[in-house]
Design a protein around this motif. Structure first.
Motif, short mmCIF file in Angstrom:
data_model
loop_
_atom_site.label_atom_id
_atom_site.label_comp_id
_atom_site.label_asym_id
_atom_site.label_seq_id
_atom_site.Cartn_x
_atom_site.Cartn_y
_atom_site.Cartn_z
N UNK A 1 -10.83 7.31 11.55
CA UNK A 1 -9.53 6.86 11.16
C UNK A 1 -8.47 7.57 12.09
N UNK A 2 -7.42 7.13 12.67
CA UNK A 2 -6.52 7.65 13.26
C UNK A 2 -5.04 7.93 12.29
N UNK A 3 -4.88 6.63 11.51
CA UNK A 3 -3.89 6.75 10.49
C UNK A 3 -4.09 5.76 9.52
N UNK A 4 -3.63 6.13 8.27
CA UNK A 4 -3.92 4.75 7.08
C UNK A 4 -2.80 4.80 6.67
N UNK A 5 -2.27 3.39 6.93
CA UNK A 5 -0.95 2.89 6.53
C UNK A 5 -0.92 1.73 5.32
N UNK A 6 -0.24 1.86 4.53
CA UNK A 6 0.07 0.93 3.43
C UNK A 6 1.46 0.65 3.11
N UNK A 7 1.50 -0.74 2.56
CA UNK A 7 2.76 -1.18 2.42
C UNK A 7 3.12 -1.66 1.09
N UNK A 8 4.48 -1.46 0.44
CA UNK A 8 4.49 -2.02 -0.91
C UNK A 8 5.62 -3.21 -0.69
N UNK A 9 5.17 -4.40 -1.54
CA UNK A 9 6.38 -5.57 -1.69
C UNK A 9 6.39 -5.96 -2.91
N UNK A 10 7.55 -6.53 -3.16
CA UNK A 10 7.77 -6.96 -4.60
C UNK A 10 6.75 -8.02 -5.18
N UNK A 11 6.61 -7.94 -6.28
CA UNK A 11 5.55 -9.03 -7.02
C UNK A 11 5.96 -10.47 -6.54
N UNK A 12 7.03 -10.92 -6.18
CA UNK A 12 7.28 -12.28 -5.94
C UNK A 12 7.19 -12.17 -4.44
N UNK A 13 6.98 -11.50 -3.67
CA UNK A 13 6.79 -11.45 -2.22
C UNK A 13 5.43 -12.54 -1.83
N UNK A 14 5.97 -13.15 -0.82
CA UNK A 14 4.98 -14.26 -0.45
C UNK A 14 4.18 -13.71 0.72
N UNK A 15 2.97 -12.94 0.52
CA UNK A 15 2.42 -12.14 1.31
C UNK A 15 0.83 -12.56 1.17
N UNK A 16 -0.08 -12.35 2.11
CA UNK A 16 -1.29 -12.39 1.86
C UNK A 16 -2.41 -11.86 3.08
N UNK A 17 -3.38 -11.78 2.90
CA UNK A 17 -4.29 -10.99 3.89
C UNK A 17 -4.43 -11.53 5.30
N UNK A 18 -3.71 -12.80 5.33
CA UNK A 18 -3.72 -13.35 6.81
C UNK A 18 -2.65 -13.00 7.71
N UNK A 19 -1.48 -12.49 6.98
CA UNK A 19 -0.13 -12.17 7.63
C UNK A 19 -0.05 -10.87 8.45
N UNK A 20 1.02 -11.14 9.31
CA UNK A 20 1.26 -10.10 10.24
C UNK A 20 2.78 -9.84 10.15
N UNK A 21 2.94 -8.66 10.33
CA UNK A 21 4.50 -8.05 10.17
C UNK A 21 4.89 -7.51 11.64
N UNK A 22 6.00 -8.15 12.05
CA UNK A 22 6.68 -8.00 13.41
C UNK A 22 7.05 -6.38 13.67
N UNK A 23 7.63 -5.94 12.81
CA UNK A 23 7.94 -4.47 12.49
C UNK A 23 8.73 -4.20 11.48
#
Length: 58
Positions: A1-23
């Protein structure tokens, strides 16, 4: 593994495992992490936030 990235979102965020983040940017719009990121696996619900593992796309 080269890098381990994680993100935190608000509980009400509309995010799921099929999403992508542009930047990832700061309040001024400056890129912190440039390029696309994909959610890697299920989004985990923590006590006061959602947490997701990220991988670079491309």
């Amino acid at each position: 593994m080269i890098e381990d990235m994680r993100a935190m979102f608000a509980l009400k965020a509309d995010i799921n495992e099929n999403d992508e983040i542009a930047a990832v940017t700061d309040k001024a719009g400056n890129a912190i992490i440039d390029g696309r990121l994909k959610i890697d696996g299920p989004v985990q619900r923590k006590h006061n936030h959602l947490e997701a593992a990220l991988v670079r796309v491309g």
